[in-house]
Scaffold this active site. Structure first.
Site, PDB file in Angstrom:
ATOM      1  N   SER A 143     -17.353  27.971  -7.675  1.00  0.00           N
ATOM      2  CA  SER A 143     -17.563  28.483  -6.319  1.00  0.00           C
ATOM      3  C   SER A 143     -17.779  29.998  -6.351  1.00  0.00           C
ATOM      4  O   SER A 143     -18.750  30.458  -6.948  1.00  0.00           O
ATOM      5  CB  SER A 143     -16.386  28.051  -5.441  1.00  0.00           C
ATOM      6  N   ASP A 218     -19.381  17.952  -0.863  1.00  0.00           N
ATOM      7  CA  ASP A 218     -18.709  19.249  -0.802  1.00  0.00           C
ATOM      8  C   ASP A 218     -18.822  19.788   0.620  1.00  0.00           C
ATOM      9  O   ASP A 218     -19.932  19.961   1.141  1.00  0.00           O
ATOM     10  CB  ASP A 218     -19.422  20.195  -1.796  1.00  0.00           C
ATOM     11  N   HIS A 250     -15.330  19.680  -3.264  1.00  0.00           N
ATOM     12  CA  HIS A 250     -15.278  21.041  -3.830  1.00  0.00           C
ATOM     13  C   HIS A 250     -14.009  21.261  -4.666  1.00  0.00           C
ATOM     14  O   HIS A 250     -13.822  22.338  -5.217  1.00  0.00           O
ATOM     15  CB  HIS A 250     -15.305  22.040  -2.671  1.00  0.00           C
TER      16      HIS A 250
HETATM   17  N1  LIG Z   1      -8.519  27.619   2.259  1.00  0.00           N
HETATM   18  C1  LIG Z   1      -9.914  27.332   2.382  1.00  0.00           C
HETATM   19  C2  LIG Z   1     -10.450  26.709   1.142  1.00  0.00           C
HETATM   20  C3  LIG Z   1     -10.295  27.548  -0.079  1.00  0.00           C
HETATM   21  C4  LIG Z   1     -10.835  26.821  -1.275  1.00  0.00           C
HETATM   22  O1  LIG Z   1     -11.277  25.706  -1.221  1.00  0.00           O
HETATM   23  N2  LIG Z   1     -10.834  27.500  -2.418  1.00  0.00           N
HETATM   24  C5  LIG Z   1     -11.396  26.925  -3.585  1.00  0.00           C
HETATM   25  C6  LIG Z   1     -12.517  27.782  -4.058  1.00  0.00           C
HETATM   26  S1  LIG Z   1     -13.686  27.972  -2.741  1.00  0.00           S
HETATM   27  C7  LIG Z   1     -14.843  29.114  -3.306  1.00  0.00           C
HETATM   28  O2  LIG Z   1     -14.680  30.048  -3.941  1.00  0.00           O
HETATM   29  C8  LIG Z   1     -10.316  26.790  -4.634  1.00  0.00           C
HETATM   30  O3  LIG Z   1     -10.587  26.778  -5.816  1.00  0.00           O
HETATM   31  N3  LIG Z   1      -9.080  26.656  -4.178  1.00  0.00           N
HETATM   32  C9  LIG Z   1      -7.924  26.605  -5.050  1.00  0.00           C
HETATM   33  C10 LIG Z   1      -7.484  25.240  -5.467  1.00  0.00           C
HETATM   34  O4  LIG Z   1      -6.550  25.171  -6.285  1.00  0.00           O
HETATM   35  O5  LIG Z   1      -8.048  24.226  -5.011  1.00  0.00           O
HETATM   36  C11 LIG Z   1     -10.154  26.427   3.582  1.00  0.00           C
HETATM   37  O6  LIG Z   1      -9.338  26.539   4.438  1.00  0.00           O
HETATM   38  O7  LIG Z   1     -11.115  25.687   3.612  1.00  0.00           O
END
Ligand SMILES: N[C@@H](CCC(=O)N[C@@H](CSC=O)C(=O)NCC(=O)O)C(=O)O
Length: 272
Positions: A143, A218, A250
């Site tokens: 991402s 996604d 995602h």
């Molecule tokens: N909090 C957000 C969503 C945040 C999210 O999905 N972060 C992803 C990366 S998104 C792009 O850079 C991530 O890797 N999160 C950490 C995990 O451990 O899953 C929302 O409210 O949608």
């Protein structure tokens, strides 16, 4: 520099290391997986996404088992500077946890948010303390981290043998995951194109082996702009594989599903 923790994993060692960062003017933390053996080991960088620390991919991506098998070290940098004196924002996609792999020039970010310099200059120098072969590096990310991996590889193609990404932000200047952060960190009128993988590749293609996986369920698909990257690959006759994976979202369930493919893809280039 200090080793904060060390755990045996798949015959190798998972370290968490803390160190003072001159670039980010704060203490930074990264994960480093060393596979079994003495080294020096080829290196696969994994740049993480929004809201992540060094820890998310380290514990959720399932990369260590494949890296152990292939004899590759893994580096998991944090995604931003952190700490009480470091600027932040209430939104999850700006500030701490959202460094976007750029060097901020604008207040209140400029004093600490130098993630481009941190990942491309400072952390490679810190890694000299470990048994790594920095002549054999590859880079991947998820991402926002996929954006970082693609833009860093496009800027320093001589440094990397291969690049891959999981659900990368492909065209941040055309996305609300990009415009908002570049406006805040770099300012209007700055050279945003230098941090946009699709625009960088449009200038002259890309000679590194390239693999991208993108889940088709996604929820952030509109923000990621996969088609922009696909179009640029076609326009510049750049070799590269973009795989659209039906039903995948995602999350780290998606990332870990395809992690073996990515580690094997990089291992082939690193060992060639
Ligand atoms: N909090 C957000 C969503 C945040 C999210 O999905 N972060 C992803 C990366 S998104 C792009 O850079 C991530 O890797 N999160 C950490 C995990 O451990 O899953 C929302 O409210 O949608």
């Amino acid at each position: 520099m200090k080793v904060v923790s060390e755990n045996r994993a798949f015959g190798g060692r998972q370290l968490v290391v803390g160190h003072p960062s001159a670039a980010c003017a704060c203490e930074m933390t990264f994960g480093l997986y060393l596979p079994p053996g003495e080294g020096p080991f080829p290196v696969l960088w994994y740049l993480s996404g929004l809201t992540c620390t060094h820890e998310n991919a380290m514990v959720k991506a399932g990369a260590q088992s494949w890296a152990a098998r292939e004899g590759i070290a893994l580096v998991f940098p944090d995604t931003s500077p952190r700490g009480e004196g470091v600027a932040d924002d209430a939104a999850y996609d700006l500030g701490q946890g959202a460094g976007f792999y750029v060097d901020a020039t604008q207040a209140p970010w400029a004093s600490h948010f130098k993630m481009w310099t941190y990942v491309t200059e400072e952390l490679p120098a810190v890694l000299a303390a470990f048994p790594l072969d920095m002549d054999r590096q590859a880079i991947t990310g998820h991402s926002m981290g996929g954006h970082g991996a693609l833009t860093i590889a496009a800027t320093f193609p001589e440094r990397f043998r291969s690049v891959s990404a999981f659900a990368p932000i492909c065209n941040p200047t055309g996305s609300d995951w990009g415009r908002k952060q570049f406006a805040a960190y770099l300012g209007e009128g700055a050279d945003w194109a230098a941090h946009d993988a699709s625009l960088l590749l449009a200038k002259g293609g890309f000679s590194l082996p390239l693999l991208v996986d993108q889940g088709m369920s996604d929820k952030f698909l509109d923000l990621l702009k996969t088609d922009a990257l696909q179009d640029v690959l076609a326009e510049t006759a750049t070799q590269g594989t973009i795989r659209r994976q039906e039903g995948y979202d995602h999350s780290y369930f998606f990332v870990s599903t395809f992690m073996e493919d990515h580690v094997v893809f990089h291992a082939r280039a690193l060992k060639a």
